[in-house]
Design an enzyme around this catalytic site. Sequence first.
Site, PDB file in Angstrom:
ATOM      1  N   GLY B  90       7.079   2.917  -5.198  1.00 57.70           N
ATOM      2  CA  GLY B  90       7.308   2.228  -6.365  1.00 57.70           C
ATOM      3  C   GLY B  90       6.737   0.688  -6.140  1.00 57.70           C
ATOM      4  CB  SER B 122       3.711   4.578  -1.877  1.00 52.17           C
ATOM      5  OG  SER B 122       3.303   3.370  -2.302  1.00 52.17           O
ATOM      6  CB  ALA B 123       7.280   1.228  -1.725  1.00 54.79           C
ATOM      7  CG  HIS B 159      -1.487   3.747  -2.444  1.00 54.87           C
ATOM      8  ND1 HIS B 159      -1.334   4.842  -3.354  1.00 54.87           N
ATOM      9  CD2 HIS B 159       0.122   3.533  -2.511  1.00 54.87           C
ATOM     10  CE1 HIS B 159      -0.052   5.318  -3.577  1.00 54.87           C
ATOM     11  NE2 HIS B 159       0.561   4.275  -3.254  1.00 54.87           N
ATOM     12  CD  GLU B 194      -4.537   6.862  -3.229  1.00 56.45           C
ATOM     13  OE1 GLU B 194      -5.246   7.731  -3.868  1.00 56.45           O
ATOM     14  OE2 GLU B 194      -3.881   6.214  -4.121  1.00 56.45           O
TER      15      GLU B 194
END
Lengths: 235, 235
Positions: B90, B122-123, B159, B194
Amino acid sequence: MKNIIIASTSTVHGSDYLEYLLPELKIHFRNCKTILFIPYARPSGISHEEYTTNAASAFAKINIAVKGIHEYDDAALAVKNAEGIFTGGGSTFVLVAQLYQNNIITALTEAVKNGTPYLGTSAGSVICGLSMQTTNDMPIVYPPSFKTLGLIPFNLNAHYLDPDLQSKHMGETRETRIKEFHAYNNIPVLGLREGSWLKVDGDKIILKGQLAARVFKQNQAAEEIETGTDISNLK
Amino acid sequence: MKNIIIASTSTVHGSDYLEYLLPELKIHFRNCKTILFIPYARPSGISHEEYTTNAASAFAKINIAVKGIHEYDDAALAVKNAEGIFTGGGSTFVLVAQLYQNNIITALTEAVKNGTPYLGTSAGSVICGLSMQTTNDMPIVYPPSFKTLGLIPFNLNAHYLDPDLQSKHMGETRETRIKEFHAYNNIPVLGLREGSWLKVDGDKIILKGQLAARVFKQNQAAEEIETGTDISNLK
């Protein structure tokens, strides 16, 4: 009375630095022999000197001299005395950190509010908004605040990019990121596509250039606005 | 002894949430009946409850229960007592601000260093690095610091996206932004595409998944590293 050009980008594809804007800048800075350049954003980390040389080359084409703010001992006084001001693009984080460190946030805001003609491109445009929180840049330095000049009553997303519908990339689109901003903030955001700019005359704000822009408001669907639209009421 | 999976993304194109990682997660969390989910990053601003429900649906497929950290009165104690921990993606800015606000930076670092199996996507992966300064996210909230957990001795760009050579867009490429980071910082950066992830076992760090990753070091040309490479010495 404010007199500002807020451009999405300095350069459009296939054209020289500032070239597409020069006819406009010739009018905008018509009363200036020399303008003050703020090179703090340092795109790709180039030096203040090199960046100022690049800006000077572009402005030489319309017979305007350029002096870098780093050449002055007193940066706030340089801003106060400037005939015109141009803040170039690069890293918004580095730019904002430097504006605070050199203590010129107030001087810059006041000079532009008092009518010193101002040009911003990219990061130099983002700082015209209420906060830098809709920049696309990486947080490569930590500024003391995200608050910016507030010369316009909304935020900007420069280099606005439409979603690539063919993409298989799962990273967030620009629109998704702006929607996330609106989960925590109620400031409207204008997505300004490359080649577009805002012309601010006093309290009047007009979208210029060939392209439409995209307006994002909290809890509302995004909206396209055509070039030539008066967006003075966006707040 | 550290036992960490650091994934570029939760979801690869055309596949369900976490689906591509489930065989790996079944082994990674084999000793866990329940894992603690940290939903702070709230992608698209969804609620902690909704995000936890999404994570629980994915982990139900490998018979692991999920409890959200927001369900506990004492977040630090929840981290300390967790059998396993998953931090979802997020907004990195929102996530880091919340980690500081809830005062769990130290508890989280210690738990993972002491061997609690950890998954980040991700985050949730970016925070494993030394700082969040190579995130792609918009600065939608202002965290008290950009410093993160330092579970690995470098930074991540999740990403990671190769430059689009056909693009006429003048905004910075990912590689340009990382080079700008290196104008001000000497921390190496791993661009994780990714579908790639890092597996950390103690001090050993291995690149996993199908794809190569891209290593950026200050004042050096970027380098591709193949999957399976031991990058324990990247620092």
